[in-house]
Structures are given as structure tokens and as C-alpha cells.
Design a protein around this motif. Structure first.
Motif, PDB file in Angstrom:
ATOM      1  N   ARG A   1       0.833  -1.193   0.000  1.00 36.49           N
ATOM      2  CA  ARG A   1       0.000   0.000   0.000  1.00 36.49           C
ATOM      3  C   ARG A   1       0.874   1.251   0.000  1.00 36.49           C
ATOM      4  NH1 ARG A   1      -4.819  -0.563   4.072  1.00 36.49           N
ATOM      5  NH2 ARG A   1      -5.993   0.246   2.345  1.00 36.49           N
TER       6      ARG A   1
ATOM      7  N   GLN B   1      -2.599   4.136  -8.746  1.00 36.31           N
ATOM      8  CA  GLN B   1      -2.509   2.936  -9.572  1.00 36.31           C
ATOM      9  C   GLN B   1      -1.073   2.469  -9.792  1.00 36.31           C
ATOM     10  OE1 GLN B   1      -5.296   1.251 -10.046  1.00 36.31           O
ATOM     11  NE2 GLN B   1      -6.153   2.974  -8.898  1.00 36.31           N
TER      12      GLN B   1
ATOM     13  N   ASP C   1     -14.956  10.258  -4.019  1.00 35.02           N
ATOM     14  CA  ASP C   1     -14.209   9.286  -4.827  1.00 35.02           C
ATOM     15  C   ASP C   1     -12.710   9.370  -4.558  1.00 35.02           C
ATOM     16  OD1 ASP C   1     -14.251  11.768  -6.144  1.00 35.02           O
ATOM     17  OD2 ASP C   1     -14.493  10.905  -8.143  1.00 35.02           O
TER      18      ASP C   1
ATOM     19  N   ALA D   1     -12.303   7.353  -1.309  1.00 38.10           N
ATOM     20  CA  ALA D   1     -12.388   5.916  -1.606  1.00 38.10           C
ATOM     21  C   ALA D   1     -11.104   5.414  -2.244  1.00 38.10           C
ATOM     22  CB  ALA D   1     -13.584   5.643  -2.526  1.00 38.10           C
ATOM     23  N   GLN D   2     -10.556   6.172  -3.167  1.00 39.86           N
ATOM     24  CA  GLN D   2      -9.321   5.783  -3.847  1.00 39.86           C
ATOM     25  C   GLN D   2      -8.157   5.677  -2.860  1.00 39.86           C
ATOM     26  OE1 GLN D   2      -7.366   4.347  -6.928  1.00 39.86           O
ATOM     27  NE2 GLN D   2      -9.445   5.066  -7.227  1.00 39.86           N
TER      28      GLN D   2
ATOM     29  N   MET E   1      -8.368   5.162   0.401  1.00 33.51           N
ATOM     30  CA  MET E   1      -8.612   4.054   1.338  1.00 33.51           C
ATOM     31  C   MET E   1      -8.390   2.696   0.662  1.00 33.51           C
ATOM     32  SD  MET E   1      -9.143   5.320   4.290  1.00 33.51           S
ATOM     33  CE  MET E   1      -9.876   3.987   5.238  1.00 33.51           C
ATOM     34  N   ASP E   2      -8.751   2.587  -0.602  1.00 30.13           N
ATOM     35  CA  ASP E   2      -8.591   1.323  -1.333  1.00 30.13           C
ATOM     36  C   ASP E   2      -7.129   1.004  -1.635  1.00 30.13           C
ATOM     37  OD1 ASP E   2     -11.323   0.979  -1.345  1.00 30.13           O
ATOM     38  OD2 ASP E   2     -11.588   1.558  -3.451  1.00 30.13           O
ATOM     39  N   ASN E   3      -6.314   2.031  -1.829  1.00 29.79           N
ATOM     40  CA  ASN E   3      -4.945   1.827  -2.301  1.00 29.79           C
ATOM     41  C   ASN E   3      -3.865   2.355  -1.378  1.00 29.79           C
ATOM     42  OD1 ASN E   3      -5.451   0.714  -5.091  1.00 29.79           O
ATOM     43  ND2 ASN E   3      -6.691   2.562  -5.125  1.00 29.79           N
TER      44      ASN E   3
ATOM     45  N   TRP F   1      -2.476   3.525   2.847  1.00 30.05           N
ATOM     46  CA  TRP F   1      -2.552   3.602   4.301  1.00 30.05           C
ATOM     47  C   TRP F   1      -2.521   5.091   4.578  1.00 30.05           C
ATOM     48  CZ3 TRP F   1       0.915   4.788   8.480  1.00 30.05           C
ATOM     49  CH2 TRP F   1       0.488   4.312   9.728  1.00 30.05           C
TER      50      TRP F   1
END
Length: 174
Positions: A3, A70, A88, A91-92, A94-96, A98
């Protein structure tokens, strides 16, 4: 995939300085979203605000975050204070990543920012602007995995704390 470490927080909390120190400790690359946007579009952020408006800048900031999140190799990503205003983006991150929120008291922020002429949102009465924006965004950073108050700690101590906590928190850290 490891991450990314993403630093968020109000302007003046020390994200850029602390981010560079974290990257040095981990031997990772650091990328500042504001610098990335300026380099990619060949225009200073203050000029983007003045010529194209905040909305234009926020779109470019979003595109930059999407591209950085990415990347395969882990990065230390330092962000502008308003990046959390888009769901968004949150979210990005948190998804990818720390996510670490750097905080400071309003009075410390005013002291740090009072002579900064590079921030378009602070044009005019810096204390009044900091107070207003800080009031609006105080809870916008609450989603972070870790919060660190930078008011009375050195950047080196803050970076050391973040790296130690990161290594203890992320099982996939090599």
C-alpha cells in the motif's frame, strides 16, 4: 501489492516535509499531488485558481490522485488539504493506501501560514480564512488510519512515529 502511504490534512500541517522524511526512511519515492499537477499541466496552482477556477484544479487533482494510486511500486503521496472534499478521492486513498491525517491546532496553523502568499484559498485575511476553512474541514480527515498532531513535534519525530506505526500495522510490508 504494498500500500502507498498517503498523507492528508489541512494546509500547513507539514505533509510535504514529513512525507519526504518518511520516503527517506523507507527508501521510497515521494510525490506531492500539487507538484504533480503543476508539472503535468505546466501551470502553478495559484494560476489555475485565478485563470480556470477551483473546480478546474480539483479535477486535475483528482486525475493526479487516480494515476498515483494505480502505481505498482509503493509511494509516499502528499496531498493538498482539499483533496478529501471528493468522496471518490477518499475511496481511492482508502482502497490503495494507508492514510495518515496530520493535524494541528488552529492557532499553530495560523502561525505557520500567516506569511504564505502561495495559497490561493488564503488570499486576504489569513487568520479569518484559516479559521473558516479549518472549521469547515475539521472532520473531513477523520477517515484516516492514523492521526498525528504536528503542533508541537518535530518533523523527524512525526516521520519516525508514522513509519513505526505503518510497519506494525501493515502485514504486507517488506
Amino acid at each position: 501489492m504494498q500500500r502507498h502511504i498517503v498523507l492528508i490534512g489541512f494546509m500547513g500541517t507539514g505533509k510535504s516535509t514529513v512525507g519526504k522524511l518518511i520516503a527517506e526512511r523507507l527508501q521510497w519515492e515521494t510525490v506531492d499531488t500539487d507538484d504533480y499537477v503543476e508539472g503535468r499541466y505546466g501551470m502553478r496552482i495559484a494560476d489555475m485558481f485565478r485563470v480556470r477556477g477551483e473546480r478546474y484544479f480539483r479535477e486535475r487533482e483528482h486525475e493526479a490522485l487516480m494515476q498515483l494510486m494505480q502505481r505498482e511500486r509503493p509511494l509516499v503521496v502528499t496531498t493538498g488539504g482539499g483533496i478529501v472534499l471528493r468522496a471518490d478521492n477518499v475511496a481511492q486513498m482508502m482502497d490503495n493506501g494507508w492514510v495518515v491525517a496530520l493535524t494541528a491546532t488552529r492557532d499553530v496553523l495560523v502561525q505557520r501560514l500567516k506569511n504564505d502568499t502561495t495559497r490561493p484559498l488564503l488570499a486576504g485575511d489569513v487568520e479569518a480564512k484559516v479559521t473558516a476553512i479549518w472549521g469547515e474541514r475539521r472532520t473531513a480527515y477523520d477517515f484516516a488510519h492514523l492521526k498525528v498532531d504536528t503542533s508541537h513535534r518535530s518533523p523527524e519525530a512525526i516521520a519516525a512515529h508514522i513509519v513505526t506505526t505503518f510497519k506494525a500495522s501493515c502485514a504486507d510490508f517488506e
